[in-house]
Scaffold this motif. Sequence first.
Motif: not given
Lengths: 137, 305, 324, 669, 167
Positions: C50, C54, C73-74, C77, C80-81
Amino acid sequence: MSFTPNIVGFACQWCTYAGADLAGNLRAKYPPSVKLIKVPCSGRVKPEYVLEAFARGADGVLVGGCHFGDCHYKDGNYKTKNRTDMLSQLLEDMGFDPRRFRQEWISGAEGQKFAQVITEFTEELQELGPNPLGGQE
Amino acid sequence: MEQIGLYLGCNIPLKHPDIEQSFRKILPELGVEPLDLEGASCCPAWGTAPSFDLQTWCAISSRNITIAEQKGVDIMTGCNSCFGILSEAKHFLEDKEMKKKVNESLSAINRTYQGTSDIYHIAQYLHSKVGVDAIKSKIKYSLDGLKMATQTGCHTLWPSDVYKIAEQNPYEPTILKDLCMATGAEVPHYSRLAACCGMGGMRSTDIEKSLKLFKEKLISIKEETDPDMIVTTCSSCFMQFDMSQLILRERGEIDFEPIPTFYYTQVLALAMGFDPSQVAAISQIDRSKIIAEMQSEQRLVKEVA
Amino acid sequence: MADKVKVGFLLLGGCAGCEMAVVDLSEKLVDVLQHIEVVFWAPTAADVKYTDLESMEDGFIDVAFIDGMVRLDEHIHMANVMRKKAKTVIAFGVCAALGGTAGMGSLHDKNDLFEKAFKNTPTTDNPDGVFPQPQCLVDGKYDLTLPAYEDKVRTLNQIIDVDYYIGGCPPHHDHVAAAVTALLTGNMPPKGSWITNGKAVCDVCERNPAGKENGQGRAMVNQILRTIEGEPDKEICLLQQGYLCFGPITQGDCGGLCLKVNIPCRGCGGPIPGNHDYGAQALSTIGSIIKNEEITHQLMEKYPNLAKFFYRYALPSGTLPRRM
Amino acid sequence: MAKIGVYVCHCGSNIGGVIDVSDVREYAEGLPDVALARQDLFMCSDSGQELIKQDIRDGKVDRVVVAACTPRTHEPIFRGACEKGGLNKFLFEMANIRDQASWVHGQDPEGATAKAKKVVSSAVGKARNLEPLEEKYVDVTDAAMVIGGGIGGITAALELARMGHKTYLVEKDPSIGGRMAQLDKTFPTNDCSACILTPMMVEAYSHPNIETLCYSEVEDVEGYIGNFKVKIRQKQSYVNWDKCTGCGACAEKCPGKAPDEFNEGLSMRRAAFIMFPQAVPKKAVIDMNACINCAGRTIGSEPKVNAKTGNPILAPCEKACPAEAINRSLMLDPNGTIKEIEVGSIITATGYKVMGKENFKEMAPDSPNVITALQLERLISATGPTGGKLLRPSDHEKPHTLTFVSCMGSRDKNFHTYCSRFCCMYMIKQARLLKEKYPDLVINMHFIDIRTAGKDYDEYYTGARDMGINFFKGKVGGLDMLAGDKLRVNAYDMENGETIEYESDLVILASAVEMSDGTTELAQKMGLQFCGSKFFRELHPKLGPVETAVSGLFLAGCCQGPKDIPDTVSQAKGAAAVAAVPLAQGKVKIDPTISEVVTEKCSGCGICEPLCPYGAITMKKVDGKPRAMIAISSCKGCGVCTSACPSSAIQLHGYMEEQILEQIAALTA
Amino acid sequence: MQIDQKKIDEAVSTIIGYGGTHILDCVGCGACSAVCPGVKAGFDVLCRKLIRKIVTGHLEEIIEETSSWGCQACNRCTEVCPQGVRPQEVVFAFRRYQANELAFSTSSITSQMNLFETGHAVFTDPKANRKKVGLPEEPPTSAYNEQAQKEIQTLMNNSSMGELGLF
């Protein structure tokens, strides 16, 4: 009375809309739940409009057209029937209570029937309670 | 064998068990197995619950219907009042609200009304399910040449919208006529064919009015057809014809001998050769002569091998 | 072009088929590579953490292709990143754009799906009923986590702002090539648009009966056939024959490939611009062209779940399902 | 950005008595894009309309919403006001807060007010997205068609012809004349029906502007006001009408028989027959269902030859015909021939039929002595089966006691809830004629109540009482069949509160008036509608009694509702007057609220093409690709294609997608 | 005759409440009375006349009227009524009104007691006759079935009839 359901009605201008006007002429009483959107023919009502109304929180949706054989445009209501039969099933298959959706054939001479349909539909919706999607977005 | 719930009512099992016996004799012969509806009560009669409270009426009627529902059979009755009461109750119970309320009442006795059993009158059942041809094939004594006046009775005719089976024209009923003709008899028309006999609430409220109506009907029968017997499919009409002709005769209001009266299945049972002392034993009018005539040697249908 | 365009590929809940379409560009890819630099391609092509994404500077990537639906949920995330890191985000393929076939999973409770997938399929041997858990301790010391399963499937634009959409399952490589060319030449439609020629499959389908010289034209559908019934005539419009082809309702950037092998269009291309709800329009169009009530009921018998039938690739994007 | 003006009407107390008009006005003022909101006691009054015009002239508004009654009656008025104010009249929208709110929610003023706000908001939402539209004109064919050759049709055709318009008079029977030709005399003056009708029949048939097409039915109607294309099927008569002189020789010799329709089945006619003595045109027809193909002369077969004489063996009808109009060797098409005509307007005058007695089970329908009033009309007519003598059907004896029963099938929820309107009067007429002729007859008439509204009608009724005819209020409950073909009448006397029972020789049922056979199919061909009562629906029950929802299509006579001869004639003259309007103008306006294809968006899938009920959509090649096109003169704006179009390429002006979506949004806000 | 709207409204709503739902649809045509055997026999406050009494507000005045008990429930009236009034239902609603006001013949109380006790409105000992015609002495009905009798008693006790104290 639990609550006044919000019913979005699509009414063909020749029959159901005229029937609703006649209900007025006859001073037939029914709850102020329904608000009509006038369309030339029930065949103009895209299924998407029904879904849109539900998605926006309408408690009930009515599509009103002419009786078979009475369509001002010969067979627009047959097209409507094909679509709405499937639409009811689609609603159910999507997990949305199809009783919130009604297809009715109400002629321009059936003012009393219009009032009766709205009264019954309103009562049924009162039993079902508010649209579970209401208030979202 | 076709099974059917045999709903007896009050008058037939208690006052005229020979009519009940005639059902029990003819039905198996015609391929129908009557099942007893144990614990069935009064329908309830017009003068009882129906005159007090609609819901109590429907509750008692539906209790009777649930007995048949539990057995998975339809209901057949020989009493017109029972037929009318049960059919009308079933009609009221089509209303969702009424059904809900009645089922609340029934829950106290662990019953639930579903509406799955239909109500038939025995005449309708014989006519539409058994069929005139099947009846003809079981006739042992042909009643050829005998003249019958028919009395259908009100409660299988009107209101035609609540009955499972309705006459083509309730003002000119033909089901009983067809059934009678199946025995070989002649069934002439008379003008007061569909008129009321005056039995029922009317008779218990004011016997004079009842007799007035009855006399009019009787005279129409006598004068227009002069029959050998009167045949009915209503147990109440049967009682009126059996009791009141004698009264009128006694009072001198009629100048002819009372006409022997039978419930239809008694006639059929006799024509099928059953013992009169079982199937046609109880009446006020003496029927022995006409019964002897019906079961006389020369009327025997020659068996076809 | 001075600088190469920095491109990223991110796979969410998909099969990576869309990325295979990129590979399928073959020699065209070689030409393209002169102009672009792939700075991120995970998890399909490179194994990354990740933090690798990020830690990039915001806006570092010029164009991000995100494929696959949002199911874990990953995915939320990472999407969004990626949104932060990329100047332009393209929902790449029908899963990202409309939810894809996995979107039909939204009609089922996730526990039921687990039961089915990990226990009840005939080929599964799982007597203890072990289900994947978001957290578990292995050997008493390794505290491992798995991404959590969301209650329903979502489209990319239900999570982040999306600049463009490309349909297809997967997108046809020629269409990808055209899209990339448009991108590189800056010849893009307004933000929020689909990258498409905007016409239905019928427009490119040789079977389209409309306007045919034989004067027959399109006719009402007078029977309903599933593909397992009989063999379709290879010349005649499938819809006309009763095989419910979604060609009229679907973007034809694929060139009508399925039709060429006698398979009715199932709608992976997505709706023609102007349509807000694929399934509802499919119902409206098909419902209109069906001859009568009897045939409509034939359809409803043969396709017992209309939500899955009309929204095969698009359920999470539907007007109603997206609110439910 | 739009500048929407909202005008809320009180309609006196019609709206204001229930709905808080000021509250609605205030609410409207707060809606996005609303430039101003006003209220007025009567928006449709001159002063109300002036408000709108002035605001437009002042540049304050460029979209108008009126919250008042129904657009079905008042939209044209307010559109007119907009136009006069200088605004495109299609930038107008109406919110129906009277017929669909205050009138029906009087029990809930708060609910009605809340609903009115939503409805106004919906109208504003639509108004925001309205677009200006242009009306176009097309030329008109100067000809009219009248369907039905009864007194209504004949009158209408004559009026149109006298105005100078070519008129086709289409009649399904072999002769014009209709029901009136079957009647003996007519109330309230007891004129002989044939005496006043026959001259009109002749005049219509011989009028240079009228082309009478008898034994013909409308097969199909296409097109629109000003330009209808009509296909008419001329049924096969098997007689060459050009040669037939109407001498009746064929009928005399014909052995085939069938119930005589003109005599309501009370007598038999021949297979070869002339409809009735005064028929116009007086032409013979062979009814193939009754024809027995004498001498093996099936249609289209060669005659056998007499071995002795060598002469061909002909059927009696062809042998009898002195004009050689019957030739059974010809292979005549049983479907007849199709004639195509073009007309600018159409009047439907298809009349009525009466219910048969078999519908009334309690009325001893099996008795031959129970007849309908129309049958009685034939029984007392000089041209009827008994030559005008009153003889009862069972034994051809003169009856002594007659019973008239009103409201059979009318005012009855089991059949028709409406009043058939002229039965009371014709029953009284029949009773009077009979009593005059046979003073010793006992005539008992049973009514629910006696309806004699009409000039000189009540006097006609009270006169009947003076003649000794017995009137009873109370509906007959039933009849019993008695020996000797008599009937026992079971009735009730409301005034006395007692039952009535007596024997009658002949019972006449005034059975309900219904639409003629085949009218439903005709309506479908023309896109006409029925009311609940199964009569053609007029455009407006008061203000548009002869117009229909299909412009260019008009109504006359009983097809619109039961009415007697004077009313039929009045309506027929009215229909002729309005039907002549487009013909006189020479051009008609095309409503622009119709569908249009945005060619750039069209994918050419062709889904729309077979959907159009008017065949208005065709696929044309544009740059080699098929693209849909809509003919503006054929499109009627139903929007079926718009809903079906998967490419969003078809727009229905006046009912655009964004307009409807805005309305939904407003109603669910 | 006085017209008292309050009495009219009360009368009509009472009858509707007892099941004469369609009473206001009556147009007074009289067809029901024309076919009514009760009216013919001389019970004249039936069908049309009874409906008129009620819709003119004269319900209380006719509470002792015995005509209603002469109704045969034959439903000829229902069949011929052109307005769907179902006059028989009005007559029975009126009977229910009378019964609930205890305005009915005491002789009919026996039937209610019989029904409550044996489940049969009419009860006579059938054993001898049944034996004579070769049937089991006890019919399979509620008459000889305690469980059934209990059920009927429960139903009747729990009903509004139970409150009248007739059994």
